[in-house]
Design a protein around this motif. Structure first.
Motif, PDB file in Angstrom:
ATOM      1  N   THR A 144      12.213  14.880   5.966  1.00 47.14           N
ATOM      2  CA  THR A 144      11.152  15.868   5.951  1.00 47.14           C
ATOM      3  C   THR A 144      10.184  15.543   4.760  1.00 47.14           C
ATOM      4  OG1 THR A 144      12.409  17.364   4.498  1.00 47.14           O
ATOM      5  CG2 THR A 144      12.629  17.747   6.962  1.00 47.14           C
ATOM      6  N   TRP A 145      10.351  15.200   3.827  1.00 41.33           N
ATOM      7  CA  TRP A 145       9.508  14.839   2.666  1.00 41.33           C
ATOM      8  C   TRP A 145       8.972  13.467   2.918  1.00 41.33           C
ATOM      9  CZ3 TRP A 145       6.945  17.652  -0.557  1.00 41.33           C
ATOM     10  CH2 TRP A 145       6.248  17.047  -1.632  1.00 41.33           C
ATOM     11  N   LYS A 146       7.831  13.337   3.520  1.00 42.57           N
ATOM     12  CA  LYS A 146       7.256  12.081   4.034  1.00 42.57           C
ATOM     13  C   LYS A 146       6.385  11.317   3.086  1.00 42.57           C
ATOM     14  CE  LYS A 146       9.200  12.107   8.256  1.00 42.57           C
ATOM     15  NZ  LYS A 146      10.345  11.168   8.236  1.00 42.57           N
ATOM     16  N   GLN A 147       6.049  12.200   2.135  1.00 39.14           N
ATOM     17  CA  GLN A 147       4.989  11.710   1.061  1.00 39.14           C
ATOM     18  C   GLN A 147       5.564  10.541   0.206  1.00 39.14           C
ATOM     19  OE1 GLN A 147       3.533  15.294  -0.916  1.00 39.14           O
ATOM     20  NE2 GLN A 147       3.436  14.321  -2.918  1.00 39.14           N
ATOM     21  N   GLY A 148       6.839  10.516   0.154  1.00 37.90           N
ATOM     22  CA  GLY A 148       7.215   9.350  -0.743  1.00 37.90           C
ATOM     23  C   GLY A 148       8.052   9.729  -1.959  1.00 37.90           C
ATOM     24  N   TYR A 158      -0.808   1.361 -13.890  1.00 43.69           N
ATOM     25  CA  TYR A 158      -0.428   1.715 -12.306  1.00 43.69           C
ATOM     26  C   TYR A 158      -0.567   0.866 -11.201  1.00 43.69           C
ATOM     27  CZ  TYR A 158      -5.197   2.679 -10.565  1.00 43.69           C
ATOM     28  OH  TYR A 158      -6.375   2.292 -10.084  1.00 43.69           O
ATOM     29  N   VAL A 159      -1.812  -0.268 -11.423  1.00 45.66           N
ATOM     30  CA  VAL A 159      -1.851  -1.237 -10.621  1.00 45.66           C
ATOM     31  C   VAL A 159      -0.708  -2.044 -10.272  1.00 45.66           C
ATOM     32  CG1 VAL A 159      -3.361  -2.911  -9.889  1.00 45.66           C
ATOM     33  CG2 VAL A 159      -4.621  -1.044 -10.681  1.00 45.66           C
ATOM     34  N   ARG A 160      -0.272  -2.489 -11.614  1.00 50.23           N
ATOM     35  CA  ARG A 160       1.106  -3.270 -11.468  1.00 50.23           C
ATOM     36  C   ARG A 160       2.077  -2.782 -11.045  1.00 50.23           C
ATOM     37  NH1 ARG A 160       1.787  -8.335 -11.675  1.00 50.23           N
ATOM     38  NH2 ARG A 160       3.571  -8.115 -12.548  1.00 50.23           N
ATOM     39  N   VAL A 161       2.263  -1.425 -11.062  1.00 51.34           N
ATOM     40  CA  VAL A 161       3.455  -0.897 -10.604  1.00 51.34           C
ATOM     41  C   VAL A 161       3.218  -0.592  -9.041  1.00 51.34           C
ATOM     42  CG1 VAL A 161       4.780   1.485 -10.274  1.00 51.34           C
ATOM     43  CG2 VAL A 161       4.062   0.578 -12.636  1.00 51.34           C
ATOM     44  N   LEU A 162       2.011  -0.449  -8.834  1.00 50.36           N
ATOM     45  CA  LEU A 162       1.797  -0.321  -7.173  1.00 50.36           C
ATOM     46  C   LEU A 162       2.180  -1.534  -6.697  1.00 50.36           C
ATOM     47  CD1 LEU A 162      -1.582   1.736  -6.629  1.00 50.36           C
ATOM     48  CD2 LEU A 162       0.623   2.223  -5.718  1.00 50.36           C
ATOM     49  N   GLN A 163       1.679  -2.962  -7.193  1.00 50.14           N
ATOM     50  CA  GLN A 163       2.035  -4.049  -6.474  1.00 50.14           C
ATOM     51  C   GLN A 163       3.342  -4.040  -6.301  1.00 50.14           C
ATOM     52  OE1 GLN A 163       0.460  -6.998  -9.327  1.00 50.14           O
ATOM     53  NE2 GLN A 163      -1.581  -7.225  -8.219  1.00 50.14           N
ATOM     54  N   GLY A 169       8.882  -2.858  -0.681  1.00 51.28           N
ATOM     55  CA  GLY A 169       8.895  -2.531   0.749  1.00 51.28           C
ATOM     56  C   GLY A 169       7.809  -1.233   1.081  1.00 51.28           C
ATOM     57  N   SER A 170       7.704  -0.676  -0.272  1.00 50.38           N
ATOM     58  CA  SER A 170       6.783   0.650  -0.103  1.00 50.38           C
ATOM     59  C   SER A 170       5.320   0.294   0.204  1.00 50.38           C
ATOM     60  CB  SER A 170       6.921   1.588  -1.329  1.00 50.38           C
ATOM     61  OG  SER A 170       6.165   2.758  -0.934  1.00 50.38           O
ATOM     62  N   LYS A 171       4.970  -0.113   1.379  1.00 50.72           N
ATOM     63  CA  LYS A 171       3.643  -0.578   1.770  1.00 50.72           C
ATOM     64  C   LYS A 171       2.481   0.373   1.654  1.00 50.72           C
ATOM     65  CE  LYS A 171       5.104  -4.650   2.860  1.00 50.72           C
ATOM     66  NZ  LYS A 171       5.327  -5.553   1.979  1.00 50.72           N
ATOM     67  N   THR A 172       2.945   1.719   1.734  1.00 53.87           N
ATOM     68  CA  THR A 172       1.812   2.553   1.659  1.00 53.87           C
ATOM     69  C   THR A 172       1.767   3.662   0.335  1.00 53.87           C
ATOM     70  OG1 THR A 172       3.314   4.162   2.705  1.00 53.87           O
ATOM     71  CG2 THR A 172       1.599   2.946   4.163  1.00 53.87           C
ATOM     72  N   ALA A 173       2.459   3.105  -0.692  1.00 53.14           N
ATOM     73  CA  ALA A 173       2.398   3.702  -2.061  1.00 53.14           C
ATOM     74  C   ALA A 173       1.057   3.697  -2.455  1.00 53.14           C
ATOM     75  CB  ALA A 173       3.434   2.798  -2.944  1.00 53.14           C
ATOM     76  N   VAL A 174       0.638   4.996  -2.904  1.00 51.44           N
ATOM     77  CA  VAL A 174      -0.346   5.302  -3.325  1.00 51.44           C
ATOM     78  C   VAL A 174      -0.520   6.200  -4.728  1.00 51.44           C
ATOM     79  CG1 VAL A 174      -1.801   5.160  -1.206  1.00 51.44           C
ATOM     80  CG2 VAL A 174      -0.767   7.323  -1.870  1.00 51.44           C
ATOM     81  N   PHE A 198       9.433   5.150   1.331  1.00 49.10           N
ATOM     82  CA  PHE A 198      10.105   3.845   1.707  1.00 49.10           C
ATOM     83  C   PHE A 198      11.077   4.201   3.123  1.00 49.10           C
ATOM     84  CE2 PHE A 198      10.122   3.895  -2.852  1.00 49.10           C
ATOM     85  CZ  PHE A 198       9.992   2.355  -3.270  1.00 49.10           C
ATOM     86  N   ASP A 199      11.547   2.948   3.806  1.00 50.61           N
ATOM     87  CA  ASP A 199      12.045   3.147   4.936  1.00 50.61           C
ATOM     88  C   ASP A 199      13.284   3.841   4.712  1.00 50.61           C
ATOM     89  OD1 ASP A 199      10.414   1.436   5.927  1.00 50.61           O
ATOM     90  OD2 ASP A 199      11.714  -0.286   5.624  1.00 50.61           O
ATOM     91  N   ASN A 200      13.792   4.435   5.961  1.00 48.87           N
ATOM     92  CA  ASN A 200      15.181   5.458   5.912  1.00 48.87           C
ATOM     93  C   ASN A 200      16.425   4.526   5.221  1.00 48.87           C
ATOM     94  OD1 ASN A 200      13.942   7.409   7.035  1.00 48.87           O
ATOM     95  ND2 ASN A 200      14.800   7.174   8.987  1.00 48.87           N
TER      96      ASN A 200
END
Ligand code: R5P
Length: 250
Positions: A144-148, A158-163, A169-174, A198-200
């Motif tokens: 139910t919690w889709k926000q991640g 933060y940019v390095r951590v996002l990379q 595999g967290s392609k939509t991490a923001v 992340f994926d299920n």
């Protein structure tokens, strides 16, 4: 124990939150508990209401530790005594909310960006209790919690951590952006927050995911709380409460 009831009667989801909070306080905030942690979010004010209702006599010998700005205000406005973790590194009990709880009582937390202080007060407590409405009660995290997964990071990294998160595999991490301010959310500790879905499959073993994210340089704390909950209370729409207890003694 004396309990003076408050007059306001919430409805809908708020009624479910109140039910969970009141039940948890009645069962876990006992007269001999003196050092008490107060979590963050929209369920926790009901926890404070019920503690206040236990009466001045019980509360005068207690100290309440906040998990952030919001709970600090709650404690002060309720006329309860405020303390901090550096004065009281061992708590009797902490009660907090959650964004989602799985079948093994692992949680996602940090929807309000408080996960660092929340985890410190959870670990420091003899007993850590979760209160939530029925929407948070899941088989697997991410249902139910889709926000991640909320991840607190040092701003300059933060940019390095996002990379790294994208590579994991967290392609939509923001980076979490503020709503009424230009720029990112800044935590009570002066850091940024990344939300990483992340994926299920990855949520099947939240402890492994937690450790992998935590190892990324620049990560301060991860909003995955694994093997920490002693009991979780979920208020239901029909006015009942579901209590789920840890299988193994923690
Ligand atoms: O950072 C915020 C916290 O982890 C909250 O405890 C969590 O977001 C749950 O909040 P609520 O009770 O509003 O659902």
């Amino acid at each position: 124990m004396q309990v003076e009831q408050k007059q306001t009667i919430p409805t809908g989801i708020d009624a479910a939150k109140q039910l969970a909070a009141f039940t948890a306080v009645d069962e876990h905030i006992l007269p001999h508990h003196k050092i008490i942690g107060i979590g963050s979010g929209s369920t926790v004010p009901f926890v404070v209401d019920r503690i206040v209702a236990q009466g001045k006599q019980l509360n005068q010998d207690r100290v309440f530790l906040p998990t952030g700005f919001q709970s600090k205000e709650l404690i002060v406005n309720a006329g309860l005594r405020l303390g901090d973790i550096d004065q009281y590194p061992n708590l009797d009990v902490t009660i907090d909310g959650a964004d989602e709880v799985d079948r093994n009582l692992n949680c996602i937390k940090g929807g309000g960006a408080c996960q660092l202080r929340e985890k410190v007060l959870a670990e420091a407590a003899e007993t850590w209790i979760i209160v939530a409405d029925y929407r948070k009660d899941s088989q697997t995290l991410g249902t139910t919690w889709k926000q991640g997964v909320p991840i607190e990071v040092a701003p300059f990294a933060y940019v390095r951590v996002l990379q790294h998160l994208h590579d994991m595999g967290s392609k939509t991490a923001v980076l979490r952006m503020a709503k009424a301010k230009a720029g990112p959310v800044v935590t009570d500790n002066g850091n940024f927050v990344i939300d990483a879905p992340f994926d299920n499959g990855r949520y099947q073993n939240p402890k492994e995911l937690l450790m992998e994210i935590k190892m990324l340089t620049g990560v301060v704390e991860v909003g995955l709380f694994c093997n920490m909950v002693k009991a979780a209370y979920f208020g239901n729409a029909d006015g009942s409460v579901t209590a789920r207890l840890a299988k193994e003694p923690l």
